[in-house]
Scaffold this motif. Sequence first.
Motif, PDB file in Angstrom:
ATOM      1  N   VAL A  40     -13.980  13.146   8.448  1.00  0.00           N
ATOM      2  CA  VAL A  40     -12.677  12.799   7.853  1.00  0.00           C
ATOM      3  C   VAL A  40     -12.343  13.803   6.738  1.00  0.00           C
ATOM      4  O   VAL A  40     -11.232  14.314   6.661  1.00  0.00           O
ATOM      5  N   ARG A  41     -13.330  14.074   5.888  1.00  0.00           N
ATOM      6  CA  ARG A  41     -13.113  15.020   4.777  1.00  0.00           C
ATOM      7  C   ARG A  41     -12.779  16.423   5.303  1.00  0.00           C
ATOM      8  O   ARG A  41     -11.896  17.091   4.767  1.00  0.00           O
ATOM      9  N   ASN A  42     -13.488  16.864   6.330  1.00  0.00           N
ATOM     10  CA  ASN A  42     -13.233  18.195   6.896  1.00  0.00           C
ATOM     11  C   ASN A  42     -11.844  18.279   7.501  1.00  0.00           C
ATOM     12  O   ASN A  42     -11.138  19.271   7.319  1.00  0.00           O
ATOM     13  N   ASN A  43     -11.440  17.235   8.232  1.00  0.00           N
ATOM     14  CA  ASN A  43     -10.100  17.198   8.814  1.00  0.00           C
ATOM     15  C   ASN A  43      -9.041  17.240   7.706  1.00  0.00           C
ATOM     16  O   ASN A  43      -8.049  17.949   7.813  1.00  0.00           O
ATOM     17  N   ALA A  44      -9.281  16.480   6.642  1.00  0.00           N
ATOM     18  CA  ALA A  44      -8.345  16.460   5.509  1.00  0.00           C
ATOM     19  C   ALA A  44      -8.243  17.850   4.880  1.00  0.00           C
ATOM     20  O   ALA A  44      -7.147  18.319   4.570  1.00  0.00           O
ATOM     21  N   ARG A  45      -9.382  18.503   4.706  1.00  0.00           N
ATOM     22  CA  ARG A  45      -9.397  19.837   4.102  1.00  0.00           C
ATOM     23  C   ARG A  45      -8.594  20.821   4.959  1.00  0.00           C
ATOM     24  O   ARG A  45      -7.822  21.619   4.437  1.00  0.00           O
ATOM     25  N   GLU A  46      -8.755  20.734   6.290  1.00  0.00           N
ATOM     26  CA  GLU A  46      -8.001  21.600   7.212  1.00  0.00           C
ATOM     27  C   GLU A  46      -6.497  21.356   7.093  1.00  0.00           C
ATOM     28  O   GLU A  46      -5.704  22.272   7.261  1.00  0.00           O
ATOM     29  N   GLN A  47      -6.107  20.116   6.812  1.00  0.00           N
ATOM     30  CA  GLN A  47      -4.692  19.749   6.698  1.00  0.00           C
ATOM     31  C   GLN A  47      -4.183  19.879   5.254  1.00  0.00           C
ATOM     32  O   GLN A  47      -3.092  19.408   4.943  1.00  0.00           O
ATOM     33  N   GLU A  48      -4.992  20.485   4.394  1.00  0.00           N
ATOM     34  CA  GLU A  48      -4.653  20.667   2.975  1.00  0.00           C
ATOM     35  C   GLU A  48      -4.398  19.331   2.269  1.00  0.00           C
ATOM     36  O   GLU A  48      -3.464  19.194   1.486  1.00  0.00           O
ATOM     37  N   CYS A  49      -5.239  18.354   2.590  1.00  0.00           N
ATOM     38  CA  CYS A  49      -5.188  17.051   1.940  1.00  0.00           C
ATOM     39  C   CYS A  49      -6.493  16.836   1.169  1.00  0.00           C
ATOM     40  O   CYS A  49      -7.472  17.513   1.409  1.00  0.00           O
ATOM     41  N   LYS A  50      -6.463  15.885   0.254  1.00  0.00           N
ATOM     42  CA  LYS A  50      -7.646  15.565  -0.529  1.00  0.00           C
ATOM     43  C   LYS A  50      -8.111  14.158  -0.203  1.00  0.00           C
ATOM     44  O   LYS A  50      -7.294  13.288   0.111  1.00  0.00           O
ATOM     45  N   VAL A  51      -9.426  13.959  -0.277  1.00  0.00           N
ATOM     46  CA  VAL A  51     -10.030  12.661   0.021  1.00  0.00           C
ATOM     47  C   VAL A  51     -10.979  12.323  -1.118  1.00  0.00           C
ATOM     48  O   VAL A  51     -11.739  13.180  -1.568  1.00  0.00           O
ATOM     49  N   ARG A  52     -10.929  11.067  -1.558  1.00  0.00           N
ATOM     50  CA  ARG A  52     -11.834  10.662  -2.631  1.00  0.00           C
ATOM     51  C   ARG A  52     -12.040   9.151  -2.614  1.00  0.00           C
ATOM     52  O   ARG A  52     -11.102   8.390  -2.425  1.00  0.00           O
ATOM     53  N   VAL A  53     -13.283   8.749  -2.825  1.00  0.00           N
ATOM     54  CA  VAL A  53     -13.610   7.334  -3.010  1.00  0.00           C
ATOM     55  C   VAL A  53     -13.517   7.086  -4.514  1.00  0.00           C
ATOM     56  O   VAL A  53     -14.117   7.813  -5.299  1.00  0.00           O
ATOM     57  N   VAL A  54     -12.720   6.087  -4.896  1.00  0.00           N
ATOM     58  CA  VAL A  54     -12.496   5.807  -6.319  1.00  0.00           C
ATOM     59  C   VAL A  54     -12.611   4.303  -6.542  1.00  0.00           C
ATOM     60  O   VAL A  54     -12.202   3.512  -5.678  1.00  0.00           O
ATOM     61  N   LYS A  55     -13.134   3.925  -7.685  1.00  0.00           N
ATOM     62  CA  LYS A  55     -13.179   2.498  -8.034  1.00  0.00           C
ATOM     63  C   LYS A  55     -11.740   1.986  -8.135  1.00  0.00           C
ATOM     64  O   LYS A  55     -10.852   2.684  -8.631  1.00  0.00           O
ATOM     65  N   ASN A  56     -11.515   0.772  -7.658  1.00  0.00           N
ATOM     66  CA  ASN A  56     -10.170   0.199  -7.620  1.00  0.00           C
ATOM     67  C   ASN A  56      -9.483   0.186  -8.988  1.00  0.00           C
ATOM     68  O   ASN A  56      -8.301   0.512  -9.095  1.00  0.00           O
ATOM     69  N   LYS A  57     -10.207  -0.205 -10.017  1.00  0.00           N
ATOM     70  CA  LYS A  57      -9.612  -0.296 -11.359  1.00  0.00           C
ATOM     71  C   LYS A  57      -9.136   1.077 -11.827  1.00  0.00           C
ATOM     72  O   LYS A  57      -8.030   1.216 -12.363  1.00  0.00           O
ATOM     73  N   LEU A  58      -9.962   2.114 -11.603  1.00  0.00           N
ATOM     74  CA  LEU A  58      -9.579   3.480 -12.005  1.00  0.00           C
ATOM     75  C   LEU A  58      -8.373   3.963 -11.201  1.00  0.00           C
ATOM     76  O   LEU A  58      -7.462   4.582 -11.746  1.00  0.00           O
ATOM     77  N   ALA A  59      -8.374   3.653  -9.905  1.00  0.00           N
ATOM     78  CA  ALA A  59      -7.251   4.051  -9.055  1.00  0.00           C
ATOM     79  C   ALA A  59      -5.963   3.361  -9.494  1.00  0.00           C
ATOM     80  O   ALA A  59      -4.904   3.988  -9.564  1.00  0.00           O
TER      81      ALA A  59
END
Length: 162
Positions: A40-59
């Motif tokens: 998923v991360r590699n596909n996102a990188r190819e599409q110039e997108c960012k992926v991140r797991v973040v704690k709900n409160k911080l998000a």
Amino acid sequence: MLTKAQKAQIVAELAAEFKEAGAVVVCDYRGMTVEALEAVRNNAREQECKVRVVKNKLAQLAIKEAGCEELVLTDTNIFIWGETQVLPCKVADKAASDNKDHFSIKTGLIEGKAADLATINAMAKLPTRDELLGMLLNVWNAPVQNFTIGLDALRRKREEEA
């Protein structure tokens, strides 16, 4: 354990990113393997997108700070975002179809406004800017191609007559 300063930095980084993002897609990834997440991360990188797991409160703090419509976040979430509206939706849609049992789109933001699953799926079906340009080029090339085919047929007919 994150310190208060580290949390504040994460919130500030995400808020800046989310403010500029065309779309932010929130997905559930519970039960996914590390290899599947990397895909998923590699596909996102190819599409110039960012992926991140973040704690709900911080998000939620980052979303609020970015001036976006607030989202209700529960359980485990992975965030996919990018400058365009279509590409993050396409990345999330591909991940959801590749990992049916462990990855699902929950909600998201399109131009800072809350978007439901149906909206995100509809966005994923739209052509990207490059695909649209390709379609436009084909439309523009068609008359020229037809003209050259016609000229070639005329030339062959004249050669046969001669």
